[in-house]
Scaffold this motif. Structure first.
Motif, PDB file in Angstrom:
ATOM      1  N   GLU A   1     -11.355  29.509  10.957  1.00 23.46           N
ATOM      2  CA  GLU A   1     -12.374  29.757  12.255  1.00 23.46           C
ATOM      3  C   GLU A   1     -13.229  28.687  12.089  1.00 23.46           C
ATOM      4  O   GLU A   1     -13.724  28.136  13.076  1.00 23.46           O
ATOM      5  CB  GLU A   1     -12.799  31.319  12.404  1.00 23.46           C
ATOM      6  CG  GLU A   1     -13.543  31.570  13.346  1.00 23.46           C
ATOM      7  CD  GLU A   1     -14.072  32.857  13.597  1.00 23.46           C
ATOM      8  OE1 GLU A   1     -15.109  32.956  14.150  1.00 23.46           O
ATOM      9  OE2 GLU A   1     -13.505  33.805  13.144  1.00 23.46           O
ATOM     10  N   LEU A   2     -13.978  28.694  10.963  1.00 25.02           N
ATOM     11  CA  LEU A   2     -15.352  27.807  10.917  1.00 25.02           C
ATOM     12  C   LEU A   2     -14.760  26.443  10.977  1.00 25.02           C
ATOM     13  O   LEU A   2     -15.277  25.580  11.688  1.00 25.02           O
ATOM     14  CB  LEU A   2     -15.935  27.949   9.501  1.00 25.02           C
ATOM     15  CG  LEU A   2     -17.016  26.726   9.009  1.00 25.02           C
ATOM     16  CD1 LEU A   2     -18.211  27.175  10.056  1.00 25.02           C
ATOM     17  CD2 LEU A   2     -17.562  27.300   7.660  1.00 25.02           C
ATOM     18  N   GLU A   3     -13.630  25.985  10.421  1.00 27.80           N
ATOM     19  CA  GLU A   3     -13.444  24.593  10.637  1.00 27.80           C
ATOM     20  C   GLU A   3     -12.890  24.197  11.959  1.00 27.80           C
ATOM     21  O   GLU A   3     -13.474  23.203  12.567  1.00 27.80           O
ATOM     22  CB  GLU A   3     -11.792  24.220   9.613  1.00 27.80           C
ATOM     23  CG  GLU A   3     -11.694  22.869   9.657  1.00 27.80           C
ATOM     24  CD  GLU A   3     -10.842  22.468  10.880  1.00 27.80           C
ATOM     25  OE1 GLU A   3     -10.904  21.281  11.164  1.00 27.80           O
ATOM     26  OE2 GLU A   3     -10.128  23.213  11.450  1.00 27.80           O
ATOM     27  N   HIS A   4     -12.400  25.248  12.782  1.00 23.41           N
ATOM     28  CA  HIS A   4     -12.308  25.005  14.085  1.00 23.41           C
ATOM     29  C   HIS A   4     -13.471  25.100  14.954  1.00 23.41           C
ATOM     30  O   HIS A   4     -13.357  24.202  15.778  1.00 23.41           O
ATOM     31  CB  HIS A   4     -11.131  26.132  14.678  1.00 23.41           C
ATOM     32  CG  HIS A   4     -10.784  25.618  16.000  1.00 23.41           C
ATOM     33  ND1 HIS A   4     -10.048  25.013  16.426  1.00 23.41           N
ATOM     34  CD2 HIS A   4     -11.452  26.704  17.337  1.00 23.41           C
ATOM     35  CE1 HIS A   4      -9.971  25.117  17.805  1.00 23.41           C
ATOM     36  NE2 HIS A   4     -10.677  25.858  18.493  1.00 23.41           N
ATOM     37  N   ARG A   5     -14.266  25.815  14.797  1.00 20.56           N
ATOM     38  CA  ARG A   5     -15.564  25.612  15.517  1.00 20.56           C
ATOM     39  C   ARG A   5     -16.364  24.240  15.063  1.00 20.56           C
ATOM     40  O   ARG A   5     -16.616  23.621  16.241  1.00 20.56           O
ATOM     41  CB  ARG A   5     -16.493  26.743  15.098  1.00 20.56           C
ATOM     42  CG  ARG A   5     -16.086  27.991  15.425  1.00 20.56           C
ATOM     43  CD  ARG A   5     -17.092  29.047  15.170  1.00 20.56           C
ATOM     44  NE  ARG A   5     -18.471  28.969  15.406  1.00 20.56           N
ATOM     45  CZ  ARG A   5     -19.561  29.216  14.781  1.00 20.56           C
ATOM     46  NH1 ARG A   5     -19.405  30.245  13.677  1.00 20.56           N
ATOM     47  NH2 ARG A   5     -20.909  28.988  15.119  1.00 20.56           N
ATOM     48  N   MET A   6     -16.559  23.765  13.945  1.00 22.22           N
ATOM     49  CA  MET A   6     -17.083  22.529  13.811  1.00 22.22           C
ATOM     50  C   MET A   6     -16.316  21.358  14.273  1.00 22.22           C
ATOM     51  O   MET A   6     -16.543  20.508  14.836  1.00 22.22           O
ATOM     52  CB  MET A   6     -17.134  22.417  12.402  1.00 22.22           C
ATOM     53  CG  MET A   6     -18.236  23.300  11.683  1.00 22.22           C
ATOM     54  SD  MET A   6     -18.827  22.967  10.088  1.00 22.22           S
ATOM     55  CE  MET A   6     -17.079  23.368   9.200  1.00 22.22           C
ATOM     56  N   SER A   7     -14.752  21.138  14.199  1.00 18.81           N
ATOM     57  CA  SER A   7     -14.047  20.343  14.473  1.00 18.81           C
ATOM     58  C   SER A   7     -13.692  20.237  16.133  1.00 18.81           C
ATOM     59  O   SER A   7     -13.741  18.937  16.662  1.00 18.81           O
ATOM     60  CB  SER A   7     -12.629  20.396  13.662  1.00 18.81           C
ATOM     61  OG  SER A   7     -11.738  21.449  14.070  1.00 18.81           O
ATOM     62  N   GLU A   8     -13.760  21.403  16.727  1.00 19.80           N
ATOM     63  CA  GLU A   8     -13.729  21.350  18.084  1.00 19.80           C
ATOM     64  C   GLU A   8     -14.787  20.509  18.705  1.00 19.80           C
ATOM     65  O   GLU A   8     -14.477  19.922  19.771  1.00 19.80           O
ATOM     66  CB  GLU A   8     -13.610  22.827  18.719  1.00 19.80           C
ATOM     67  CG  GLU A   8     -13.646  22.877  20.208  1.00 19.80           C
ATOM     68  CD  GLU A   8     -13.363  24.254  20.363  1.00 19.80           C
ATOM     69  OE1 GLU A   8     -12.519  24.796  21.102  1.00 19.80           O
ATOM     70  OE2 GLU A   8     -14.199  25.273  19.953  1.00 19.80           O
ATOM     71  N   LEU A   9     -15.953  20.818  18.453  1.00 18.99           N
ATOM     72  CA  LEU A   9     -17.270  20.001  18.804  1.00 18.99           C
ATOM     73  C   LEU A   9     -17.133  18.637  18.553  1.00 18.99           C
ATOM     74  O   LEU A   9     -17.244  17.705  19.376  1.00 18.99           O
ATOM     75  CB  LEU A   9     -18.388  20.557  18.040  1.00 18.99           C
ATOM     76  CG  LEU A   9     -18.768  21.925  18.410  1.00 18.99           C
ATOM     77  CD1 LEU A   9     -19.749  22.458  17.732  1.00 18.99           C
ATOM     78  CD2 LEU A   9     -19.319  22.264  20.201  1.00 18.99           C
ATOM     79  N   GLN A  10     -16.464  18.089  17.323  1.00 18.66           N
ATOM     80  CA  GLN A  10     -16.465  16.813  16.888  1.00 18.66           C
ATOM     81  C   GLN A  10     -15.273  16.070  17.878  1.00 18.66           C
ATOM     82  O   GLN A  10     -15.334  15.129  18.180  1.00 18.66           O
ATOM     83  CB  GLN A  10     -16.173  16.537  15.408  1.00 18.66           C
ATOM     84  CG  GLN A  10     -17.637  16.827  14.630  1.00 18.66           C
ATOM     85  CD  GLN A  10     -17.487  16.904  13.512  1.00 18.66           C
ATOM     86  OE1 GLN A  10     -16.505  17.158  12.867  1.00 18.66           O
ATOM     87  NE2 GLN A  10     -18.384  16.223  12.641  1.00 18.66           N
ATOM     88  N   ARG A  11     -14.046  16.995  17.992  1.00 12.28           N
ATOM     89  CA  ARG A  11     -13.172  16.363  18.606  1.00 12.28           C
ATOM     90  C   ARG A  11     -13.544  15.962  20.259  1.00 12.28           C
ATOM     91  O   ARG A  11     -12.865  15.307  20.801  1.00 12.28           O
ATOM     92  CB  ARG A  11     -11.902  17.454  18.515  1.00 12.28           C
ATOM     93  CG  ARG A  11     -11.026  17.443  17.270  1.00 12.28           C
ATOM     94  CD  ARG A  11      -9.742  18.192  17.305  1.00 12.28           C
ATOM     95  NE  ARG A  11      -9.945  19.472  17.886  1.00 12.28           N
ATOM     96  CZ  ARG A  11     -10.101  20.607  17.674  1.00 12.28           C
ATOM     97  NH1 ARG A  11     -10.268  20.694  16.132  1.00 12.28           N
ATOM     98  NH2 ARG A  11     -10.220  21.822  18.104  1.00 12.28           N
TER      99      ARG A  11
END
Length: 165
Positions: A116-126
């Protein structure tokens, strides 16, 4: 003689323009990195984490079953630094690396909370990179990719980005 002086002046001007373009490119990388990491940094603060945690979460999330040795090779940090970060991730329930008695440590994995943490961060960067790609267009994106690959020093790291993905 005047033609030679003019030619030399033209060459010097071209060299200066190239030097300025390179310096500007370096500065653009600094600004882009600052903005690329700002939103994930704000999320990491909520956990008491920093950018080292972000890198570990990214690579463990992106490469399931990565080993500690492989992660050390990618990050090029000391085992002590990685152990500190992994220990914090494990204690907060974001990563798991169960040990089997008498066997080497199991590959690293993110827990549901870690994913979930990885997704939250990578979603913004993606979203940021995706918007930039859309604005720049396909030829610019391919040129940017070539520039980034040329900046990467190690051939083994560049090979990770073959088109087979």
């Amino acid at each position: 003689m005047t033609d030679i002086k003019n030619r030399d002046a033209d060459r010097a001007q071209i060299r200066a323009a190239r030097e300025e373009a390179v310096r500007e490119g370096i500065e653009l990388l600094f600004f882009a990195y600052r903005d690329f990491t700002a939103e994930p940094d704000a999320i990491l603060v909520q956990y008491g984490f920093g950018r080292a945690h972000h890198r570990v979460v990214h690579f463990v999330g992106r490469h399931s079953h990565i080993t500690v040795g492989e992660l050390l090779g990618i990050l090029r940090i000391t085992k002590q630094s990685l152990n500190r970060v992994l220990g914090q991730l494990l204690r907060q329930g974001l990563s798991s690396a169960p040990r089997r008695r008498g066997s080497p440590p199991a590959p690293l994995e993110l827990t549901d909370i870690g994913r979930e943490l990885e997704h939250r961060m990578s979603e913004l960067q993606r979203a940021r990179v995706g918007a930039a790609y859309k604005k720049a267009g396909a030829p610019a994106v391919e040129g940017f990719r070539k520039v980034l690959l040329a900046i990467i020093a190690a051939e083994e790291d560049r090979r990770r980005f073959g088109r087979a993905r």
